[in-house]
Write an enzyme that holds these catalytic residues in place. Structure first.
Site, PDB file in Angstrom:
ATOM      1  N   GLU A   1     -10.531  -2.906   3.747  1.00 42.31           N
ATOM      2  CA  GLU A   1      -9.075  -1.915   4.788  1.00 42.31           C
ATOM      3  C   GLU A   1      -8.590  -0.821   3.804  1.00 42.31           C
ATOM      4  O   GLU A   1      -9.253  -0.791   2.861  1.00 42.31           O
ATOM      5  CB  GLU A   1      -7.276  -2.931   4.128  1.00 42.31           C
TER       6      GLU A   1
ATOM      7  N   ASP B   1       0.808  -1.210  -0.195  1.00 42.40           N
ATOM      8  CA  ASP B   1      -0.150  -0.270  -0.062  1.00 42.40           C
ATOM      9  C   ASP B   1       1.191   1.457  -0.365  1.00 42.40           C
ATOM     10  O   ASP B   1       1.736   1.329   0.736  1.00 42.40           O
ATOM     11  CB  ASP B   1      -0.740   0.368   1.534  1.00 42.40           C
TER      12      ASP B   1
HETATM   13  C1  FRU Z   1      -4.387  -3.745   2.908  1.00 40.72           C
HETATM   14  C2  FRU Z   1      -2.899  -4.116   4.265  1.00 40.72           C
HETATM   15  C3  FRU Z   1      -3.355  -3.620   5.235  1.00 40.72           C
HETATM   16  C4  FRU Z   1      -2.940  -2.906   6.204  1.00 40.72           C
HETATM   17  C5  FRU Z   1      -1.662  -3.488   4.619  1.00 40.72           C
HETATM   18  C6  FRU Z   1      -0.701  -4.368   5.341  1.00 40.72           C
HETATM   19  O1  FRU Z   1      -3.119  -3.792   1.949  1.00 40.72           O
HETATM   20  O2  FRU Z   1      -3.243  -5.047   4.797  1.00 40.72           O
HETATM   21  O3  FRU Z   1      -5.033  -3.616   5.650  1.00 40.72           O
HETATM   22  O4  FRU Z   1      -2.661  -2.143   7.389  1.00 40.72           O
HETATM   23  O5  FRU Z   1      -1.882  -4.043   4.190  1.00 40.72           O
HETATM   24  O6  FRU Z   1       1.014  -4.403   4.873  1.00 40.72           O
END
Ligand code: FRU
Length: 505
Positions: free
Chosen positions: A209, A24
């Protein structure tokens, strides 16, 4: 075993870290004329783990410079996703009036031996007094916990709520799934506001998310402002695996009400998707820029296969940053994506192949060398004259049938991207082959395609339809082929602009 490097798939226009794993985008922020992105990064390997915030900067959103890891994982925690705001009025007291602090809210995932049980997630604060390069953890840590503790309370996205003069945070309890809203006067003390989550949308095992909430003027009219809640959904997205959906509605400073819920809430296709391709996730807005034309960036990948994509020595790349608007299309307010002005200026500065209108009988036409390249900007408009479907094949090699097929079906009124013959597809059985979007009936269609070394971004219907897909073509597959099937089609407009002839980098 060390894999051979794959420079042929290193994108030119999209950010990748020099090496190792990235997911992300975190805390994208425009500050002092510089765009910063932070991102979920593993500083030690090409697979997910040791989550830290990597860091890169750009002045044009096309050329990025990678910096030292901004916030590394440590013995007591991993650092998951979050956001950054410029605290211009020094509401936190962490900066000064002329030197505002950049404030990051992020998720701490605690480990064995920390102050919390292993796996607990809570929101922490760090701040930077040097414009985002070095970060200090705030002494109260975490600043926001859920009671009872949760292993899935994460992804704080913070923005300034002007009508109420306070900060608003969206987070998720990812496995509920539900979005939780909070408010704060100082970015440190947070009060619960409300929950958002239409029950009909959820599926067994679906996670939510990276939620974000932001206002947009409808059709450019500030007096008709609406609020958009954009959410990462994994799995069960429209293209399979992880994807980005959105809800349009109102926000009164406390509660978000969605107005675009479909009457039959059980079908994912009935919801609005920011992207119909497989590779657009965890999209978030830049803060610090002009609020009227927010800029977004996402992770160009899919949790279904992200750990197995065949790029080396890096894994993971960003989407092209794009501006967001809200337009009435087919009587519905739709989120619309458009490349930003830096990209448009780059395209305008290059020589394009623009043959003028031409008709194509059923069959294929390989475009001339002036339209070749593995990094291209393409605009085309097609009209059916009996053809069942027509479109372009990009990153094609005419000899062996390799190519990524972008087609409009005049009978079914669908726009599709077919990557089943795009190159490597064997690295995961879950690398979905074709992405199909229902379009309103029309005799002609305009399509904008951004082709990079390992991706296509296809935009249509004023940017309300986006298909973002990774591809892994063989070197040398750099032709564009126009095609019509089952009859003839007219290309009423075509511009192919190679972007690499003078070197973007
Ligand atoms: C989304 C996610 C978020 C988390 C991060 C962990 O892709 O799963 O929810 O904060 O990636 O790397």
């Amino acid at each position: 075993a060390t894999q051979a490097a794959t420079p042929q798939w290193r994108p030119e226009l999209h950010y990748t870290p020099h090496k190792y794993w990235m997911n992300d985008p975190n805390g994208p922020v425009f500050y002092n004329g510089v765009y910063h992105i932070f991102y979920q990064y593993n500083p030690m390997a090409s697979e997910w783990g040791n989550m830290s915030w990597g860091h890169a900067t750009s002045t044009d959103l096309l050329h990025w410079q990678e910096h030292a890891v901004a916030m590394p994982f440590s013995h007591d925690r991993d650092i998951f996703s979050g956001s950054v705001v410029v605290d211009r009025n020094n509401t936190s007291g962490l900066g000064t009036a002329d030197k505002p602090a950049l404030v990051a809210l992020y998720t701490s995932v605690f480990k064995e031996g920390s102050s919390h049980s292993a796996g607990i997630q809570a929101q922490s604060l760090a701040y930077s007094l040097d414009g985002g390069f070095t970060w200090q953890a705030y002494h109260k840590d975490p600043v926001l916990t859920l009671s009872p503790d949760s292993m899935h309370f994460r992804d704080p996205a913070v923005s300034w709520y002007e009508p109420g003069h306070y900060w608003v945070m969206t987070t998720v309890v990812a496995d509920a799934p539900v979005v939780k809203l909070y408010r704060s006067d100082n970015l440190i003390d947070w009060t619960f506001l409300s929950d958002f989550g239409p029950a009909g949308f959820t599926r067994p095992g679906m996670l939510w998310e990276m939620p974000s909430l932001f206002p947009l003027p409808l059709d450019g009219d500030a007096s008709r402002q609406k609020w958009v809640m954009m959410i990462g959904v994994n799995p069960w997205s429209i293209a399979g695996g992880s994807g980005t959906t959105y809800f349009v509605g109102s926000f009164d400073g406390r509660t978000f009400h969605a107005e675009n819920l479909p009457p039959d809430g059980s079908d994912p296709a009935a919801y609005d998707w920011a992207d119909h391709g497989a590779d657009h996730y965890a999209a978030i807005l830049f803060s610090g820029g002009p609020a009227a034309t927010p800029l977004t960036i996402g992770w160009m990948n899919n949790w279904d296969y992200a750990n197995t994509v065949p790029t080396e020595p890096w894994k993971g790349q960003m989407t092209l940053p794009m501006t967001l608007g809200l337009k009435t299309i087919n009587n519905r307010p739709r989120l619309c994506f458009a490349p930003d002005a830096h990209y448009t200026a780059l395209v305008a500065s290059r020589k394009s192949y623009s043959p003028g209108a031409f008709q194509l009988a059923s069959g294929q036409k390989v475009l001339p060398d002036a339209a070749r390249g593995d990094v291209l900007d393409i605009h085309f408009e097609i009209q059916g004259n009996g053809a069942r479907s027509a479109g372009l094949i990009v990153r094609a090699s005419p000899d062996d049938g390799t190519g990524t097929r972008i087609a409009y079906d005049f009978d079914r009124h669908t726009l599709s991207v077919d990557r089943s013959h795009s190159g490597r597809t064997d690295f995961s059985p879950r690398f979905s082959r074709e992405h199909i979007v229902n379009m309103p009936p029309a005799r002609s269609l305009s399509v904008h395609v951004i082709v990079d070394r390992n991706s296509v971004e296809v935009l249509s219907l004023e940017g309300s339809v986006v298909i973002t897909d990774l591809i892994f073509p063989p070197s040398g597959a750099d032709h564009v082929i126009a095609f019509a099937e089952g009859g003839s089609a007219t290309f009423t407009h075509l511009d192919v602009t190679p972007l690499m002839d003078h070197g973007v980098r």
